[in-house]
Design a protein around this motif. Structure first.
Motif, PDB file in Angstrom:
ATOM      1  N   LEU A 153      -6.822 -20.505  74.877  1.00 57.71           N
ATOM      2  CA  LEU A 153      -7.939 -20.046  74.410  1.00 57.71           C
ATOM      3  C   LEU A 153      -7.666 -19.848  72.730  1.00 57.71           C
ATOM      4  N   GLU A 168     -11.970 -16.680  70.845  1.00 57.84           N
ATOM      5  CA  GLU A 168     -12.552 -16.867  72.283  1.00 57.84           C
ATOM      6  C   GLU A 168     -11.800 -15.498  73.177  1.00 57.84           C
ATOM      7  N   GLN A 169     -10.637 -15.458  72.837  1.00 52.09           N
ATOM      8  CA  GLN A 169      -9.919 -14.334  73.405  1.00 52.09           C
ATOM      9  C   GLN A 169     -10.384 -12.995  72.955  1.00 52.09           C
ATOM     10  N   VAL A 175     -19.650 -19.124  70.890  1.00 48.47           N
ATOM     11  CA  VAL A 175     -18.460 -18.933  71.511  1.00 48.47           C
ATOM     12  C   VAL A 175     -18.373 -18.721  72.799  1.00 48.47           C
ATOM     13  N   THR A 221     -19.240 -22.125  74.682  1.00 48.39           N
ATOM     14  CA  THR A 221     -17.685 -22.688  74.775  1.00 48.39           C
ATOM     15  C   THR A 221     -16.835 -22.116  76.082  1.00 48.39           C
ATOM     16  N   LEU A 222     -16.972 -20.832  76.217  1.00 49.09           N
ATOM     17  CA  LEU A 222     -16.186 -20.311  77.381  1.00 49.09           C
ATOM     18  C   LEU A 222     -16.852 -20.312  78.586  1.00 49.09           C
TER      19      LEU A 222
END
Length: 375
Positions: free
Chosen positions: A316, A320-321, A351, A354-355
Motif C-alpha cells: 500500500l 493508503e496506510q 483512497v 482504492t482500499l
C-alpha cells in the motif's frame, strides 16, 4: 466401513420410520433390540411392552403400513443413491450415538465414510458481514487442509461459506439438512449442494423422511446432529437470536468443545459470539487456537498459518496506510472520518475506493470499516 441392507431390510426401515405413534426414542429402542429390522415386526406383544412401546404404536406395527409411500421411498433411494444408516449399524457415527437423543435413522447421499471422520462443526448467521464470510471461508479452508471434515447446515451466509472453504481446500465437508435429502434448501444453494454430491469425500445427511419439506421447527432439531457428530463447534459470527447459538448450546450439553471468534462490541452480528465467550467458549483468533485442542484426532498434522491482518500492507502507498491505520474494525461514517483525517472529501473518497477494491475496506451504506484482507 459400509453395511449394505437388503432391499427388504430397507423397506422394513422405511416402514418403521413412517409408523404412526412411534416416537424417536421408541424407534431407537426397537432398533437396538434387533439387528435385523424385518424381525422387529415379529416381536410379541410382551416384547413390545417390555420395550415400552405405546399401545397405539403396537397396533400400527401390526398393520402393513403405507406400501405406496414406501414404494415411492424405494424409488427415490434408487434414483438418488440414498443410503440408510440405522442406529444399530456399524456405520452409524460413533460420537452421535453418545448424545441423549440420537436419530434412529439417517438418510445419506454421498460418501458414507465421511460420517466417521474427525468432524469440526462451523456455524454462524445467515445474515452476515463480509468479514464473517471471509473468516468462514479462510478458517474452514485451513481446518479442511489439516484433516477435519467441516460439518455445517448448508444455510445461507456462514454455513455455505464453510462448506465452500472445505471444498476449495479439496477437503471433506458434511451438510446436515433440516428437510429430506431429496430436497434442496435454500434453493439458491443448489449448485453448492450438487458440488458436494459430486465430490468424493463429502456428503449430505438428514434424519427426516424422504419428501420432508423444510419447516422452521426442523432446523433447531437438526442442530443437535451438527454438534453431536463433531468434536467441537466453532461459531464464526452470530447475533444474539441466531440459530447458531442453539447449536452451541447443544454442544455444551453434549460435552463438546465450543469456540467463538470475537467481534466488535458495536456490531450486532457479533453479540452472540461475544456472549458465548463470556459464558466460557474458547476465544479463537487463529486456526491454531482450535486445532491445538484436537491434535490427537487428526489423521495428519498440518501447520495452521496465523490469520493476521497485516500481510500485504507493504504494497500500500503511504497515504493508503495512513487511512487504514485510522480506520478501525467498527463502521464509521465518512463525515466523521473526514473530520478525523482532515482530507478533502474527494481525496478521502478516492483512497477509500482504492482500499475497497484492494480488499482492505468494506463500505456499508456510506459507513466504512477495515476488514481482514482475504489472500
Amino acid at each position: 466401513m459400509h453395511y449394505q441392507y437388503t432391499c427388504q431390510q430397507q423397506r422394513a426401515l422405511l416402514r418403521l420410520h413412517r409408523t404412526p405413534h412411534l416416537s424417536t426414542r421408541a424407534l431407537s429402542r426397537l432398533l437396538k433390540a434387533s439387528e435385523d429390522p424385518e424381525m422387529i415386526f415379529q416381536l410379541s406383544a410382551a416384547q413390545l411392552h417390555a420395550l415400552k412401546i405405546p399401545p397405539a404404536a403396537q397396533r400400527a406395527l401390526r398393520q402393513s403400513g403405507n406400501q405406496r409411500l414406501i414404494d415411492q421411498d424405494m424409488a427415490t433411494i434408487d434414483k438418488l443413491e440414498v443410503q440408510l444408516i440405522a442406529l444399530n449399524s456399524a456405520c452409524y457415527p460413533e460420537l452421535l450415538k453418545q448424545i441423549s437423543s440420537p436419530p434412529p435413522l439417517l438418510y445419506v447421499r454421498g460418501n458414507i465414510n465421511v460420517l466417521n471422520q474427525p468432524q469440526l462443526a462451523m456455524v454462524g448467521s445467515r445474515n452476515t458481514t463480509r468479514q464473517g464470510c471471509d473468516n468462514a471461508l479462510r478458517f474452514s479452508h485451513e481446518f479442511a487442509r489439516a484433516g477435519f471434515t467441516i460439518t455445517s447446515g448448508l444455510a445461507l451466509g456462514i454455513d455455505a461459506q464453510c462448506h465452500r472453504g472445505a471444498l476449495a481446500a479439496k477437503g471433506s465437508t458434511l451438510a446436515v439438512l433440516g428437510c429430506g435429502v431429496d430436497k434442496v434448501y435454500p434453493k439458491s444453494n443448489r449448485s453448492l449442494f450438487n458440488e458436494m454430491l459430486n465430490t468424493d469425500n463429502s456428503a449430505v445427511i438428514s434424519e427426516f423422511a424422504l419428501g420432508t419439506e423444510p419447516r422452521p421447527p426442523l432446523f433447531p432439531q437438526r442442530n443437535r446432529i451438527i454438534s453431536g457428530m463433531s468434536l467441537g463447534v466453532l461459531v464464526i459470527e452470530a447475533a444474539l437470536k441466531s440459530g447458531s447459538l442453539i447449536t452451541a448450546r447443544y454442544a455444551m450439553e453434549q460435552g463438546r468443545e465450543v469456540f467463538a471468534i470475537p467481534g466488535s462490541i458495536h456490531n450486532s452480528s457479533s453479540n452472540g459470539t461475544n456472549t458465548l465467550i463470556q459464558q466460557g467458549a474458547k476465544l479463537v483468533l487463529t486456526a491454531a487456537d482450535v486445532m491445538e485442542e484436537f491434535q490427537g484426532w487428526l489423521p495428519r498434522t498440518a501447520a495452521a498459518p496465523e490469520l493476521s491482518d497485516d500481510g500485504g500492507l507493504a504494497e500500500l502507498s503511504s497515504v493508503e496506510q495512513q487511512l487504514l491505520d485510522l480506520l478501525g474494525f467498527d463502521a464509521v461514517a465518512i463525515d466523521l472520518l473526514q473530520h478525523q483525517i482532515a482530507w478533502p472529501l474527494a481525496q478521502l473518497t478516492g483512497v477509500l475506493t482504492t482500499l475497497e477494491l484492494k480488499g482492505w475496506v468494506e463500505n456499508k451504506a456510506g459507513c466504512y470499516q477495515r476488514i481482514v484482507k482475504t489472500t
